[in-house]
Design a protein around this motif. Sequence first.
Motif, PDB file in Angstrom:
ATOM      1  N   GLN A 195       7.266  75.154   7.504  1.00 28.03           N
ATOM      2  CA  GLN A 195       6.286  74.366   6.753  1.00 28.03           C
ATOM      3  C   GLN A 195       5.632  73.270   7.593  1.00 28.03           C
ATOM      4  O   GLN A 195       4.463  72.969   7.410  1.00 28.03           O
ATOM      5  N   ALA A 196       6.403  72.638   8.466  1.00 30.79           N
ATOM      6  CA  ALA A 196       5.855  71.524   9.253  1.00 30.79           C
ATOM      7  C   ALA A 196       6.679  71.314  10.507  1.00 30.79           C
ATOM      8  O   ALA A 196       7.900  71.485  10.492  1.00 30.79           O
ATOM      9  N   GLN A 197       5.990  70.934  11.590  1.00 31.53           N
ATOM     10  CA  GLN A 197       6.669  70.618  12.836  1.00 31.53           C
ATOM     11  C   GLN A 197       6.020  69.391  13.455  1.00 31.53           C
ATOM     12  O   GLN A 197       4.849  69.096  13.218  1.00 31.53           O
ATOM     13  N   LEU A 198       6.803  68.707  14.261  1.00 32.93           N
ATOM     14  CA  LEU A 198       6.314  67.582  15.036  1.00 32.93           C
ATOM     15  C   LEU A 198       5.768  68.136  16.346  1.00 32.93           C
ATOM     16  O   LEU A 198       6.455  68.888  17.041  1.00 32.93           O
ATOM     17  N   TYR A 199       4.535  67.765  16.662  1.00 35.22           N
ATOM     18  CA  TYR A 199       3.928  68.200  17.920  1.00 35.22           C
ATOM     19  C   TYR A 199       3.801  67.003  18.850  1.00 35.22           C
ATOM     20  O   TYR A 199       3.230  65.978  18.475  1.00 35.22           O
ATOM     21  N   LEU A 200       4.342  67.141  20.045  1.00 29.74           N
ATOM     22  CA  LEU A 200       4.205  66.144  21.096  1.00 29.74           C
ATOM     23  C   LEU A 200       3.339  66.779  22.175  1.00 29.74           C
ATOM     24  O   LEU A 200       3.681  67.828  22.730  1.00 29.74           O
ATOM     25  N   GLU A 201       2.191  66.165  22.436  1.00 29.91           N
ATOM     26  CA  GLU A 201       1.294  66.647  23.481  1.00 29.91           C
ATOM     27  C   GLU A 201       1.406  65.662  24.633  1.00 29.91           C
ATOM     28  O   GLU A 201       1.371  64.454  24.422  1.00 29.91           O
ATOM     29  N   TYR A 202       1.556  66.180  25.848  1.00 28.68           N
ATOM     30  CA  TYR A 202       1.819  65.254  26.948  1.00 28.68           C
ATOM     31  C   TYR A 202       1.311  65.771  28.284  1.00 28.68           C
ATOM     32  O   TYR A 202       1.036  66.964  28.457  1.00 28.68           O
ATOM     33  N   LEU A 203       1.211  64.828  29.220  1.00 29.82           N
ATOM     34  CA  LEU A 203       0.979  65.099  30.629  1.00 29.82           C
ATOM     35  C   LEU A 203       1.992  64.277  31.397  1.00 29.82           C
ATOM     36  O   LEU A 203       2.235  63.113  31.061  1.00 29.82           O
ATOM     37  N   LEU A 204       2.577  64.856  32.414  1.00 27.43           N
ATOM     38  CA  LEU A 204       3.534  64.155  33.250  1.00 27.43           C
ATOM     39  C   LEU A 204       2.936  64.037  34.649  1.00 27.43           C
ATOM     40  O   LEU A 204       2.537  65.034  35.242  1.00 27.43           O
ATOM     41  N   ALA A 238      16.441  65.693  20.204  1.00 26.95           N
ATOM     42  CA  ALA A 238      15.652  66.850  20.645  1.00 26.95           C
ATOM     43  C   ALA A 238      14.411  66.406  21.416  1.00 26.95           C
ATOM     44  O   ALA A 238      14.008  67.060  22.384  1.00 26.95           O
ATOM     45  N   ILE A 239      13.810  65.293  21.008  1.00 28.77           N
ATOM     46  CA  ILE A 239      12.652  64.761  21.738  1.00 28.77           C
ATOM     47  C   ILE A 239      13.082  64.361  23.144  1.00 28.77           C
ATOM     48  O   ILE A 239      12.446  64.740  24.130  1.00 28.77           O
ATOM     49  N   GLU A 240      14.155  63.595  23.235  1.00 28.19           N
ATOM     50  CA  GLU A 240      14.632  63.149  24.540  1.00 28.19           C
ATOM     51  C   GLU A 240      14.988  64.345  25.432  1.00 28.19           C
ATOM     52  O   GLU A 240      14.578  64.411  26.592  1.00 28.19           O
ATOM     53  N   ALA A 241      15.721  65.298  24.902  1.00 23.93           N
ATOM     54  CA  ALA A 241      16.128  66.464  25.691  1.00 23.93           C
ATOM     55  C   ALA A 241      14.913  67.271  26.150  1.00 23.93           C
ATOM     56  O   ALA A 241      14.858  67.719  27.299  1.00 23.93           O
ATOM     57  N   SER A 242      13.946  67.427  25.283  1.00 21.59           N
ATOM     58  CA  SER A 242      12.744  68.199  25.634  1.00 21.59           C
ATOM     59  C   SER A 242      11.954  67.527  26.739  1.00 21.59           C
ATOM     60  O   SER A 242      11.480  68.195  27.666  1.00 21.59           O
ATOM     61  N   LEU A 243      11.807  66.205  26.655  1.00 22.91           N
ATOM     62  CA  LEU A 243      11.058  65.487  27.689  1.00 22.91           C
ATOM     63  C   LEU A 243      11.822  65.453  29.014  1.00 22.91           C
ATOM     64  O   LEU A 243      11.219  65.568  30.087  1.00 22.91           O
ATOM     65  N   ARG A 244      13.121  65.329  28.954  1.00 23.81           N
ATOM     66  CA  ARG A 244      13.920  65.383  30.195  1.00 23.81           C
ATOM     67  C   ARG A 244      13.822  66.767  30.829  1.00 23.81           C
ATOM     68  O   ARG A 244      13.684  66.899  32.050  1.00 23.81           O
ATOM     69  N   GLN A 245      13.893  67.797  30.011  1.00 21.86           N
ATOM     70  CA  GLN A 245      13.775  69.169  30.515  1.00 21.86           C
ATOM     71  C   GLN A 245      12.390  69.392  31.138  1.00 21.86           C
ATOM     72  O   GLN A 245      12.262  70.126  32.113  1.00 21.86           O
TER      73      GLN A 245
END
Length: 123
Positions: free
Chosen positions: A110-119, A6-13
């Motif tokens: 209850q909990a989620q992983l948050y990825l904050e980014y700039l491309l 899901a991380i890879e797919a989200s960043l590719r998207q």
Amino acid sequence: NWQLGAIEASLRQAGFQGEGVVLTEHHATGGVLRMLFPHAHIVVCDELLASAPQCVARTLAQARAQHRTALQITSDDPAPDAWWQAATPDGSLPQTQIIALPYRWTDPAQAQLYLEYLLYPAR
């Protein structure tokens, strides 16, 4: 506990295709992204070190000079403003993007992983 697919797919998207420079705030984040994007050059500018802003500025300047795509990304806890501001020539705080993904084996409420980014696209 991170859903790597899901991380890879989200960043590719979001537009990162796995090439260029990935700049992270922590070794664990860098390690995960190294597995997902083996052709990327991974650089860790540890947010806890006083030298982190200089590392960020130097890394992104090199990526721009080499006309390479750069992904500046943090996981879970937000990085200090200075870590992000070092990416901008005028020291302003850039508008980041956030991806929220459920952890594996955890109730997303209850909990989620948050990825904050700039491309930064290659120029």
